[in-house]
Design a protein around this motif. Structure first.
Motif, PDB file in Angstrom:
ATOM      1  N   LYS A 124       0.841  -1.196   0.000  1.00  0.00           N
ATOM      2  CA  LYS A 124       0.000   0.000   0.000  1.00  0.00           C
ATOM      3  C   LYS A 124       0.878   1.249   0.000  1.00  0.00           C
ATOM      4  O   LYS A 124       1.963   1.242   0.587  1.00  0.00           O
ATOM      5  CB  LYS A 124      -0.900   0.001   1.242  1.00  0.00           C
ATOM      6  N   PRO A 125       0.425   2.326  -0.647  1.00  0.00           N
ATOM      7  CA  PRO A 125       1.214   3.569  -0.609  1.00  0.00           C
ATOM      8  C   PRO A 125       1.278   4.134   0.800  1.00  0.00           C
ATOM      9  O   PRO A 125       0.368   3.940   1.605  1.00  0.00           O
ATOM     10  CB  PRO A 125       0.455   4.503  -1.559  1.00  0.00           C
ATOM     11  N   ILE A 126       2.361   4.827   1.106  1.00  0.00           N
ATOM     12  CA  ILE A 126       2.572   5.405   2.433  1.00  0.00           C
ATOM     13  C   ILE A 126       2.032   6.826   2.476  1.00  0.00           C
ATOM     14  O   ILE A 126       2.183   7.589   1.518  1.00  0.00           O
ATOM     15  CB  ILE A 126       4.073   5.373   2.784  1.00  0.00           C
ATOM     16  N   THR A 127       1.427   7.170   3.598  1.00  0.00           N
ATOM     17  CA  THR A 127       0.968   8.553   3.798  1.00  0.00           C
ATOM     18  C   THR A 127       1.862   9.216   4.850  1.00  0.00           C
ATOM     19  O   THR A 127       2.230   8.594   5.854  1.00  0.00           O
ATOM     20  CB  THR A 127      -0.508   8.603   4.245  1.00  0.00           C
ATOM     21  N   TRP A 128       2.186  10.482   4.605  1.00  0.00           N
ATOM     22  CA  TRP A 128       3.134  11.212   5.436  1.00  0.00           C
ATOM     23  C   TRP A 128       2.504  12.486   5.988  1.00  0.00           C
ATOM     24  O   TRP A 128       1.575  13.028   5.394  1.00  0.00           O
ATOM     25  CB  TRP A 128       4.361  11.610   4.622  1.00  0.00           C
ATOM     26  N   GLU A 129       3.059  12.957   7.081  1.00  0.00           N
ATOM     27  CA  GLU A 129       2.748  14.291   7.580  1.00  0.00           C
ATOM     28  C   GLU A 129       4.036  15.107   7.512  1.00  0.00           C
ATOM     29  O   GLU A 129       5.018  14.782   8.200  1.00  0.00           O
ATOM     30  CB  GLU A 129       2.224  14.238   9.012  1.00  0.00           C
ATOM     31  N   ILE A 130       4.037  16.139   6.683  1.00  0.00           N
ATOM     32  CA  ILE A 130       5.226  16.977   6.518  1.00  0.00           C
ATOM     33  C   ILE A 130       5.247  18.040   7.612  1.00  0.00           C
ATOM     34  O   ILE A 130       4.258  18.724   7.851  1.00  0.00           O
ATOM     35  CB  ILE A 130       5.249  17.623   5.117  1.00  0.00           C
ATOM     36  N   LYS A 131       6.389  18.157   8.272  1.00  0.00           N
ATOM     37  CA  LYS A 131       6.559  19.089   9.377  1.00  0.00           C
ATOM     38  C   LYS A 131       7.231  20.378   8.904  1.00  0.00           C
ATOM     39  O   LYS A 131       7.759  20.455   7.790  1.00  0.00           O
ATOM     40  CB  LYS A 131       7.397  18.440  10.485  1.00  0.00           C
ATOM     41  N   GLN A 132       7.223  21.384   9.771  1.00  0.00           N
ATOM     42  CA  GLN A 132       7.863  22.652   9.447  1.00  0.00           C
ATOM     43  C   GLN A 132       9.383  22.611   9.630  1.00  0.00           C
ATOM     44  O   GLN A 132      10.088  23.489   9.143  1.00  0.00           O
ATOM     45  CB  GLN A 132       7.294  23.779  10.324  1.00  0.00           C
ATOM     46  N   GLU A 133       9.874  21.575  10.308  1.00  0.00           N
ATOM     47  CA  GLU A 133      11.306  21.485  10.565  1.00  0.00           C
ATOM     48  C   GLU A 133      12.091  21.260   9.271  1.00  0.00           C
ATOM     49  O   GLU A 133      11.655  20.518   8.385  1.00  0.00           O
ATOM     50  CB  GLU A 133      11.594  20.336  11.530  1.00  0.00           C
ATOM     51  N   SER A 134      13.237  21.883   9.197  1.00  0.00           N
ATOM     52  CA  SER A 134      14.108  21.704   8.033  1.00  0.00           C
ATOM     53  C   SER A 134      15.556  21.692   8.494  1.00  0.00           C
ATOM     54  O   SER A 134      15.882  22.155   9.596  1.00  0.00           O
ATOM     55  CB  SER A 134      13.885  22.818   7.009  1.00  0.00           C
ATOM     56  N   LYS A 135      16.421  21.133   7.680  1.00  0.00           N
ATOM     57  CA  LYS A 135      17.848  21.142   7.973  1.00  0.00           C
ATOM     58  C   LYS A 135      18.612  20.916   6.665  1.00  0.00           C
ATOM     59  O   LYS A 135      18.044  20.526   5.645  1.00  0.00           O
ATOM     60  CB  LYS A 135      18.218  20.078   8.992  1.00  0.00           C
ATOM     61  N   LYS A 136      19.905  21.149   6.747  1.00  0.00           N
ATOM     62  CA  LYS A 136      20.772  20.983   5.583  1.00  0.00           C
ATOM     63  C   LYS A 136      21.477  19.636   5.711  1.00  0.00           C
ATOM     64  O   LYS A 136      22.050  19.313   6.756  1.00  0.00           O
ATOM     65  CB  LYS A 136      21.805  22.103   5.552  1.00  0.00           C
ATOM     66  N   ILE A 137      21.404  18.841   4.662  1.00  0.00           N
ATOM     67  CA  ILE A 137      22.154  17.591   4.583  1.00  0.00           C
ATOM     68  C   ILE A 137      23.094  17.720   3.399  1.00  0.00           C
ATOM     69  O   ILE A 137      22.648  17.723   2.243  1.00  0.00           O
ATOM     70  CB  ILE A 137      21.230  16.365   4.420  1.00  0.00           C
ATOM     71  N   GLY A 138      24.371  17.857   3.668  1.00  0.00           N
ATOM     72  CA  GLY A 138      25.312  18.158   2.599  1.00  0.00           C
ATOM     73  C   GLY A 138      24.983  19.513   1.995  1.00  0.00           C
ATOM     74  O   GLY A 138      24.899  20.515   2.703  1.00  0.00           O
ATOM     75  N   THR A 139      24.731  19.537   0.694  1.00  0.00           N
ATOM     76  CA  THR A 139      24.371  20.789   0.014  1.00  0.00           C
ATOM     77  C   THR A 139      22.868  20.917  -0.200  1.00  0.00           C
ATOM     78  O   THR A 139      22.411  21.861  -0.853  1.00  0.00           O
ATOM     79  CB  THR A 139      25.079  20.873  -1.345  1.00  0.00           C
ATOM     80  N   TYR A 140      22.091  19.970   0.351  1.00  0.00           N
ATOM     81  CA  TYR A 140      20.659  19.924   0.071  1.00  0.00           C
ATOM     82  C   TYR A 140      19.823  20.435   1.248  1.00  0.00           C
ATOM     83  O   TYR A 140      20.066  20.081   2.398  1.00  0.00           O
ATOM     84  CB  TYR A 140      20.223  18.492  -0.261  1.00  0.00           C
ATOM     85  N   ASN A 141      18.830  21.255   0.934  1.00  0.00           N
ATOM     86  CA  ASN A 141      17.846  21.687   1.924  1.00  0.00           C
ATOM     87  C   ASN A 141      16.797  20.592   2.067  1.00  0.00           C
ATOM     88  O   ASN A 141      16.201  20.164   1.070  1.00  0.00           O
ATOM     89  CB  ASN A 141      17.184  22.994   1.486  1.00  0.00           C
ATOM     90  N   CYS A 142      16.571  20.161   3.295  1.00  0.00           N
ATOM     91  CA  CYS A 142      15.673  19.028   3.529  1.00  0.00           C
ATOM     92  C   CYS A 142      14.552  19.389   4.491  1.00  0.00           C
ATOM     93  O   CYS A 142      14.715  20.238   5.377  1.00  0.00           O
ATOM     94  CB  CYS A 142      16.458  17.845   4.094  1.00  0.00           C
ATOM     95  N   PHE A 143      13.416  18.730   4.319  1.00  0.00           N
ATOM     96  CA  PHE A 143      12.259  18.892   5.186  1.00  0.00           C
ATOM     97  C   PHE A 143      11.980  17.570   5.893  1.00  0.00           C
ATOM     98  O   PHE A 143      12.246  16.484   5.362  1.00  0.00           O
ATOM     99  CB  PHE A 143      11.028  19.316   4.383  1.00  0.00           C
ATOM    100  N   LYS A 144      11.389  17.687   7.077  1.00  0.00           N
ATOM    101  CA  LYS A 144      11.073  16.512   7.881  1.00  0.00           C
ATOM    102  C   LYS A 144       9.666  16.009   7.579  1.00  0.00           C
ATOM    103  O   LYS A 144       8.745  16.794   7.384  1.00  0.00           O
ATOM    104  CB  LYS A 144      11.188  16.869   9.365  1.00  0.00           C
ATOM    105  N   ALA A 145       9.509  14.688   7.543  1.00  0.00           N
ATOM    106  CA  ALA A 145       8.186  14.077   7.377  1.00  0.00           C
ATOM    107  C   ALA A 145       8.104  12.849   8.278  1.00  0.00           C
ATOM    108  O   ALA A 145       9.099  12.149   8.481  1.00  0.00           O
ATOM    109  CB  ALA A 145       7.946  13.685   5.925  1.00  0.00           C
TER     110      ALA A 145
END
Length: 237
Positions: A124-145
């Motif tokens: 079954k497909p997964i459902t996520w809740e995207i949060k407001q938190e973010s951080k940098k991983i290497g050179t990429y801007n990332c969001f928490k889910a």
């Protein structure tokens, strides 16, 4: 809050248009979270379990993706690693499992073999809740889910994804976010993207797995209960 929602909406729109024009390979390093085993007390009965935990070693897995398809599996261990006995990291990561996704047709498959046979499980497909938190991983801007059915659990499935790589893929069955998953915490394991190759000269070819008995997730669980009744009785205690 409104600005945050607008940013996510814009990123998701970009993701929808860009996903068809990107392909690549991601190498994930998988680690066993030994810190989560602190509750194990070193007694005569569980010394072997503690030894196995302490001896668990990192492994790697590969995610291949092209257009709307992806294929994920563990890398073959080095010959000297394979001779060192059981590695709990590989055991819990699903050695031999192959995950296939076709997001354009909403197809999510797991090819799995065990003592009960070889199966092709329709996930079954997964459902996520995207949060407001973010951080940098290497050179990429990332969001928490966070995976929605684990929101109120002590073992939350937490993903960090980057819309800068606009594909809806990640390790194992963890897909469905508006960007590639670079980090994932799930139960006893941590997944980290340690190498990313995008749009190389050699095209990525993905073969959809087709071997095995075709079952749903519920049918597979019922088959296991019939095949391993003792195991499931123990878990209920």
């Amino acid at each position: 809050m409104k600005i945050y929602i607008l940013i996510i909406t814009c990123l998701y729109t970009t993701f929808l248009f860009a996903q068809n024009n990107i392909e690549g390979k991601v190498t994930y390093t998988i680690s066993y979270n030994k810190a989560n085993q602190k509750e194990i007390v070193e007694t005569e009965n569980n010394k072997q379990a503690i030894k196995a935990i302490n001896n668990s070693k990192d492994i790697t897995a590969s995610l291949f993706f092209s257009n709307n398809e992806s294929l994920y599996k563990l890398d073959t261990p080095m010959e000297n690693d394979a001779d060192q006995g059981i590695n709990l990291t590989r055991t819990f990561a699903g050695k031999g499992d192959v995950f296939y996704n076709d997001v354009s047709n909403d197809i999510h498959l797991l090819q799995k073999s065990n003592a009960a046979g070889k199966f092709l499980i329709n996930k079954k497909p997964i459902t996520w809740e995207i949060k407001q938190e973010s951080k940098k991983i290497g050179t990429y801007n990332c969001f928490k889910a966070i995976k929605k059915d684990t929101l109120n659990s002590n073992n939350k499935t937490v993903a960090w994804f980057t819309p800068q790589i606009p594909v809806s893929f990640g390790p194992k069955e963890y897909n469905g976010l508006p960007g590639l998953i670079l980090e994932l915490e799930h139960s006893l394991l941590s997944y980290r993207a340690t190498k990313i190759k995008l749009n190389s000269k050699r095209p990525v070819r993905i073969e959809k797995p087709n071997a095995g008995i075709k079952v749903t997730e519920e049918e597979y669980r019922n088959l296991l209960k019939d095949y391993f009744p003792g195991f499931f009785k123990e878990r209920k205690k």
